[in-house]
Design a protein around this motif. Structure first.
Motif, mmCIF file in Angstrom:
data_model
loop_
_atom_site.group_PDB
_atom_site.id
_atom_site.type_symbol
_atom_site.label_atom_id
_atom_site.label_comp_id
_atom_site.label_asym_id
_atom_site.label_seq_id
_atom_site.Cartn_x
_atom_site.Cartn_y
_atom_site.Cartn_z
ATOM 1 N N GLN A 45 -7.760 -5.438 1.554
ATOM 2 C CA GLN A 45 -7.995 -4.171 0.844
ATOM 3 C C GLN A 45 -8.430 -3.080 1.830
ATOM 4 O O GLN A 45 -8.029 -1.929 1.708
ATOM 5 C CB GLN A 45 -9.073 -4.341 -0.234
ATOM 6 C CG GLN A 45 -8.708 -5.315 -1.323
ATOM 7 C CD GLN A 45 -9.062 -6.765 -0.969
ATOM 8 O OE1 GLN A 45 -9.424 -7.102 0.152
ATOM 9 N NE2 GLN A 45 -8.924 -7.638 -1.960
ATOM 10 N N ALA A 49 -6.502 0.363 2.726
ATOM 11 C CA ALA A 49 -7.155 1.675 2.634
ATOM 12 C C ALA A 49 -6.992 2.460 3.932
ATOM 13 O O ALA A 49 -6.725 3.673 3.917
ATOM 14 C CB ALA A 49 -8.635 1.506 2.291
ATOM 15 N N GLU A 52 -3.442 3.634 4.166
ATOM 16 C CA GLU A 52 -3.245 4.746 3.223
ATOM 17 C C GLU A 52 -3.828 6.042 3.782
ATOM 18 O O GLU A 52 -3.231 7.110 3.666
ATOM 19 C CB GLU A 52 -3.886 4.398 1.878
ATOM 20 C CG GLU A 52 -3.548 5.346 0.756
ATOM 21 C CD GLU A 52 -2.080 5.286 0.350
ATOM 22 O OE1 GLU A 52 -1.624 6.266 -0.263
ATOM 23 O OE2 GLU A 52 -1.385 4.297 0.643
#
Length: 133
Positions: A45, A49, A52
């Motif tokens: 995760q 992130a 992104e």
């Protein structure tokens, strides 16, 4: 597909390369700093992130956002290292010209992370800026 590859590339070696590129004082790129900066890449995760964030570093509507700079009324202080190789001086100057009353401070012998390389100077600039209001 490229997004997935980018997610797998984020981590220790990339953090090291980024730090070596962005810090003017390479002696500050310590194992401790690298561990701290790599924390977010320890989980899938976190890597997602980070990827992104990289993909969206320049938003799709950047032109629309920059067109609004002259209408900004919030006080702005732009702090930049004089050896910043990510945000060039002309971009910083242009931003400060377009945002009414924006202040540009360049910190000598400093790269893209002045808060890490010259924390005392950055803190002094921030305190003085905040005390104006």
């Amino acid at each position: 597909m490229i997004g997935t590859i980018l997610e797998h590339l984020t981590g220790g070696p990339i953090v090291y390369l980024a730090a070596r590129q962005t810090f003017a004082d390479k002696s500050l790129v310590t194992e401790e700093l690298l561990r701290e900066y790599s924390i977010s890449t320890l989980t899938p995760q976190g890597r997602r992130a980070v990827a992104e964030f990289i993909r969206n570093a320049v938003p799709k509507n950047a032109h629309e956002l920059t067109a609004r700079y002259p209408n900004m009324t919030t006080p702005v202080q732009f702090i930049r290292g004089d050896q910043d190789n990510l945000v060039d001086l002309n971009s910083a100057r242009r931003f400060c010209q377009e945002v009414r009353g924006a202040l540009l401070h360049q910190i000598p012998n400093c790269g893209h992370a002045p808060q890490e390389e010259q924390p005392k100077i950055v803190n002094e600039l921030l305190v003085n800026f905040i005390l104006k209001f």
